[in-house]
Design an enzyme around this catalytic site. Structure first.
Site, PDB file in Angstrom:
ATOM      1  N   ALA A  47      34.927  11.594 -21.472  1.00  0.00           N
ATOM      2  CA  ALA A  47      33.471  11.664 -21.413  1.00  0.00           C
ATOM      3  C   ALA A  47      32.898  10.680 -22.427  1.00  0.00           C
ATOM      4  O   ALA A  47      33.582  10.267 -23.363  1.00  0.00           O
ATOM      5  CB  ALA A  47      33.018  13.079 -21.743  1.00  0.00           C
TER       6      ALA A  47
ATOM      7  N   GLY B 289      38.194  13.882 -20.482  1.00  0.00           N
ATOM      8  CA  GLY B 289      37.664  13.923 -19.124  1.00  0.00           C
ATOM      9  C   GLY B 289      38.408  12.977 -18.185  1.00  0.00           C
ATOM     10  O   GLY B 289      38.444  13.205 -16.969  1.00  0.00           O
TER      11      GLY B 289
ATOM     12  N   GLU C 229      41.426  14.784 -17.167  1.00  0.00           N
ATOM     13  CA  GLU C 229      40.975  15.888 -16.307  1.00  0.00           C
ATOM     14  C   GLU C 229      40.694  15.399 -14.887  1.00  0.00           C
ATOM     15  O   GLU C 229      40.951  16.097 -13.914  1.00  0.00           O
ATOM     16  CB  GLU C 229      39.738  16.553 -16.922  1.00  0.00           C
ATOM     17  CG  GLU C 229      40.083  17.325 -18.208  1.00  0.00           C
ATOM     18  CD  GLU C 229      38.864  17.904 -18.892  1.00  0.00           C
ATOM     19  OE1 GLU C 229      37.956  17.120 -19.228  1.00  0.00           O
ATOM     20  OE2 GLU C 229      38.814  19.130 -19.085  1.00  0.00           O
TER      21      GLU C 229
ATOM     22  N   GLU D 125      40.127  16.335 -27.105  1.00  0.00           N
ATOM     23  CA  GLU D 125      38.803  16.904 -27.409  1.00  0.00           C
ATOM     24  C   GLU D 125      38.770  17.643 -28.736  1.00  0.00           C
ATOM     25  O   GLU D 125      37.785  17.599 -29.472  1.00  0.00           O
ATOM     26  CB  GLU D 125      38.357  17.839 -26.281  1.00  0.00           C
ATOM     27  CG  GLU D 125      37.871  17.129 -25.021  1.00  0.00           C
ATOM     28  CD  GLU D 125      38.975  16.787 -24.049  1.00  0.00           C
ATOM     29  OE1 GLU D 125      40.166  16.789 -24.456  1.00  0.00           O
ATOM     30  OE2 GLU D 125      38.665  16.507 -22.876  1.00  0.00           O
TER      31      GLU D 125
END
Ligand code: 3HC
Length: 706
Positions: free
Chosen positions: A65, A105, A108, A128
């Site tokens: 992200a 992300g 993911e 994270e």
């Protein structure tokens, strides 16, 4: 194929190739998730597309992200989660093709895809936790289903980057592709799986979760195992709770739980501080007075002069990152001692299991012991790490000036000697700069580059880059007593000694700082390094400066023969063969007696006062450094404290932490102590100005250029 868009699409003979192109690292900034969704939906609707490949342009797959959007009103994971749902639900298979990094992300997205292929040099991970949050787009629910909850918790709570080959063994990566042939291999894979009737979805698997059902104690065991390093933090525990939810709840409920746990973290003080530290560590690499395109000098071979503890640690740093390095000592005996110290260090790591024997041998083979200056003359860079005395350093640099090839970089690992004195004994001061390592040199991350008056821009830029190449965080400092890191830390050391004179005990001070987040307390650290070094430098200072404030109790301890761990006693006492510090009532008694003899009244201290005395003294000094323009920016000082002194990262750094108290309050307190304790607490005028204008310390700009 249209250029300039964040996500591009191309139909390659029935395979839809979706390319993410958001330099430099393909973060999932606004527009990227939307672009992925649009192309996956379009491909599903298009009969001419049989399967898809998701790939990154440039140097990486997807680094996660966009961290810059966290804590802003736009909640990034929402878009992210939708992307994962749509990928997951795609009726046509999606192959994630990974090079560079698939992090957060990004991984993911790969986990929500149906197949994963990667080149061996790729790295994957869920980092994270390192920015105080948890994988919030299904990572905590899918990874345990793929590799089992134990391995998943290890990855998620450490945040480590897993090399593709290991990820392949773990089952994260289905197939390895040849380096440079990723796109073709991924398209071929997509073709092979294009007609799969049952698209495999990680969410539907639960075989690996059996591990947790068989042994529900794994979560408690994991919490215990991280308790020390995760103290005062919430994110690592929420990570475990999310994996626990993956094992105990149906997938959709687990996703909801993951979101709740994520939302608890996003704006926490810890996450804000860690995000700050992340960007501060990137900012520190930027050199405002040196053009970005300054050509760097090539470095293939390095030499270290001096095989003492520091020189040996520096050689180990080079070997770890594949640099062949020559280690020079004048006498064979000193060289042998240095090498056996290096070997012993490696052997300890092998015994602990953190290094393989093969890797130890590989590194040892990269370190070549030599005894003649002529042997290092052709090296691209030399780092001097000899005894901290000016005449000794001068002697070495005169020799280096004679033997080193033209253009070689001459760096000195001094922690306090004026770089210009050293540079000026050579005929090439432009090639000289300081490169200050922190002990233990092979462990600590900070690499303080010191700018001499005549250091050439490329000498400095190459030093900054060299630090990065040996796994360090480089920060630039102006020349001057103690440079930046040690100079800003010195008042902390002074206050800890003075507080002991005034009645605080070493064990109390250590406990306060460990509770604050340091891995070990400052007195235990001093015992570990040996108290004689500080003693010697205090004696020297006292000779040079008639106003020097003596540290009589610290001196007394050394004079009693208590030199720290190596003599079984220092500020603490130690049992034979054990490094645990034990408070020593006998010493406490001696301290009381000495204080009485010196006429210093003893009193009790509360914990907050101890913390503030130590850190505010340093904040004041940091302001003087900014005032003198010895550093580019306040956040560089924070980076130095994180990498050089183990300041707790989730508190951001010295200046960031002080801002959480408030610049006005810091100034008020320093003024009060100035009244109470006198000159050493005189507030820096720079700090006063910040307090008057309400400017946060971390944003303070130096008063003049470096
Ligand atoms: N968001 C925003 N900017 C990022 C970024 C990210 N995730 N990752 C890197 N950048 C920026 C850096 O700030 C830097 O910008 P600058 O040039 O303006 O200073 C630039 O990209 C290049 O970064 P580095 O200098 O760090 O490049 P390296 O090649 O040394 O390292 C990297 C690359 C390993 C990818 C490193 O940048 C990194 O660790 N990035 C962060 C990865 C991460 O934490 N991802 C998880 C994000 S959180 C998430 O995904 C939440 C989700 O679960 C919901």
């Amino acid at each position: 194929m249209p250029e300039g868009t964040l996500v591009r699409f191309e139909n390659v003979d029935g395979i839809g190739v979706i390319t993410i192109d958001n330099p430099p690292v393909n973060a999932l900034s606004p527009g990227v998730p939307e672009g992925i969704v649009e192309n996956v939906e379009r491909s599903n609707a298009d009969p001419a597309v049989r399967a898809m490949v998701l790939i990154g342009a440039g140097r990486s797959f997807i680094a996660g992200a966009d961290i810059r959007t966290f804590g802003t009103r736009r909640a990034p994971p929402v878009e992210g989660r939708r992307t994962h749902q749509i990928l997951d639900a795609s009726q046509k298979p999606v192959v994630a093709a990974i090079h560079g990094y698939a992090l957060g992300g990004g991984l993911e997205i790969a986990l929500a895809s149906h197949y994963r292929i990667a080149v061996p040099s790729a790295k994957v991970g869920l980092p994270e936790v390192l920015i105080g949050i948890l994988p919030g787009s299904g990572g905590t629910q899918r990874l345990p289903r793929l590799i089992g909850p134990k391995a998943a918790m290890e990855m998620i709570t450490s945040g480590r980057h897993v090399p593709a080959e290991e990820a392949h063994r773990l089952g994260i990566i289905d197939e390895l592709a040849p380096e440079g042939g990723l796109r073709e291999a991924a398209i071929a894979m997509a073709r092979r799986v294009a007609d799969t009737r049952l698209v495999p979805r990680i969410r539907d698997r639960d075989d690996k979760l059996a591990e947790a059902k068989a042994d529900p104690g794994i979560f408690e065991a994991m919490r215990k195992s991280i308790a020390r390093r995760a103290r005062n933090q919430k994110a690592p525990y929420n990570c475990i709770a999310a994996v626990e939810a993956a094992c105990n709840l149906p997938f959709e409920d687990g996703i909801r739980r993951e979101r709740e746990l994520f939302d608890e973290l996003e704006n926490s003080a810890e996450a804000r501080a860690l995000r700050y530290a992340f960007f501060a560590e990137r900012e520190v690499a930027k050199l405002p007075d040196i053009p970005r395109d300054t050509p760097l000098r090539p470095i293939k071979t390095a030499a270290i002069v001096g095989a003492g503890t520091m020189g040996g640690g520096i050689a180990m740093s080079f070997a770890e990152f594949d640099f062949p390095v020559k280690l020079l000592e004048a006498s064979q005996e000193a060289l042998d001692r240095g090498l056996s110290r290096i070997r012993a260090n490696y052997e300890t790591s092998v015994k602990r299991g953190s290094l393989t024997e093969a890797e130890m041998n590989r590194r040892l083979a990269l370190i070549e012991p030599v005894t003649r200056y002529d042997d290092i003359g052709q090296c691209d860079v030399v780092i001097e790490a000899v005894f901290e005395r000016i005449p000794v350093k001068e002697e070495v640099f005169k020799k280096l000036d004679q033997v080193m090839k033209p253009g070689a970089l001459l760096y000195t690992n001094t922690s306090g000697i004026d770089i210009d004195i050293i540079a000026n004994v050579t005929k090439r001061p432009q090639d000289v700069a300081g490169t200050h390592f922190f002990a233990p040199a092979n462990v600590m991350k900070l690499f303080e580059v010191v700018k001499g008056a005549k250091s050439a821009p490329d000498t400095l830029a190459t030093a900054m880059d060299l630090g990065r190449k040996i796994g360090k965080i480089s920060g630039m400092a102006g020349n001057g007593d103690g440079f930046v890191a040690n100079r800003s830390r010195t008042p902390f050391g002074t206050e800890m000694n003075i507080m002991v004179e005034e009645g605080a005990l070493p064990e109390q001070v250590d406990k306060v700082m460990v509770d604050f987040g340091y891995p070990i307390g400052p007195f235990s650290t001093a015992d570990l390094s040996g108290l004689d070094i500080g003693y010697d430098s205090r004696q020297r200072r006292a000779q040079q400066d008639p106003n020097y404030r003596k540290m009589q109790i610290a001196d007394m301890i050394v004079e009693m023969g208590r030199l720290g761990q190596k003599t079984g006693a220092g500020w603490f006492r130690y049992e034979k063969g054990d490094r645990t510090p034990h408070p020593d009532p006998e010493l406490a008694q001696k301290i009381r007696e000495k204080a009485a003899e010196l006429g210093i009244a003893q009193r009790t201290f509360n914990d907050e006062e101890i913390l503030r005395r130590l850190l505010f003294a340093s904040v004041n000094e940091a302001c003087k450094i900014l005032e003198e323009g010895k550093v580019y920016r306040a956040s560089d000082i924070d980076v130095m404290w994180l990498g050089g002194f183990n300041f707790p990262r989730y508190r951001g750094g010295l200046m960031y932490w002080a801002d959480t108290i408030g610049v006005a309050e810091v100034y008020r307190q320093i003024q009060a102590w100035h009244q109470q304790y006198g000159a050493r607490w005189a507030p820096s005028p720079f700090l006063r100005r910040l307090a008057e204008t309400g400017t946060p310390l971390r944003e303070a700009k130096p008063s003049r250029p470096m």
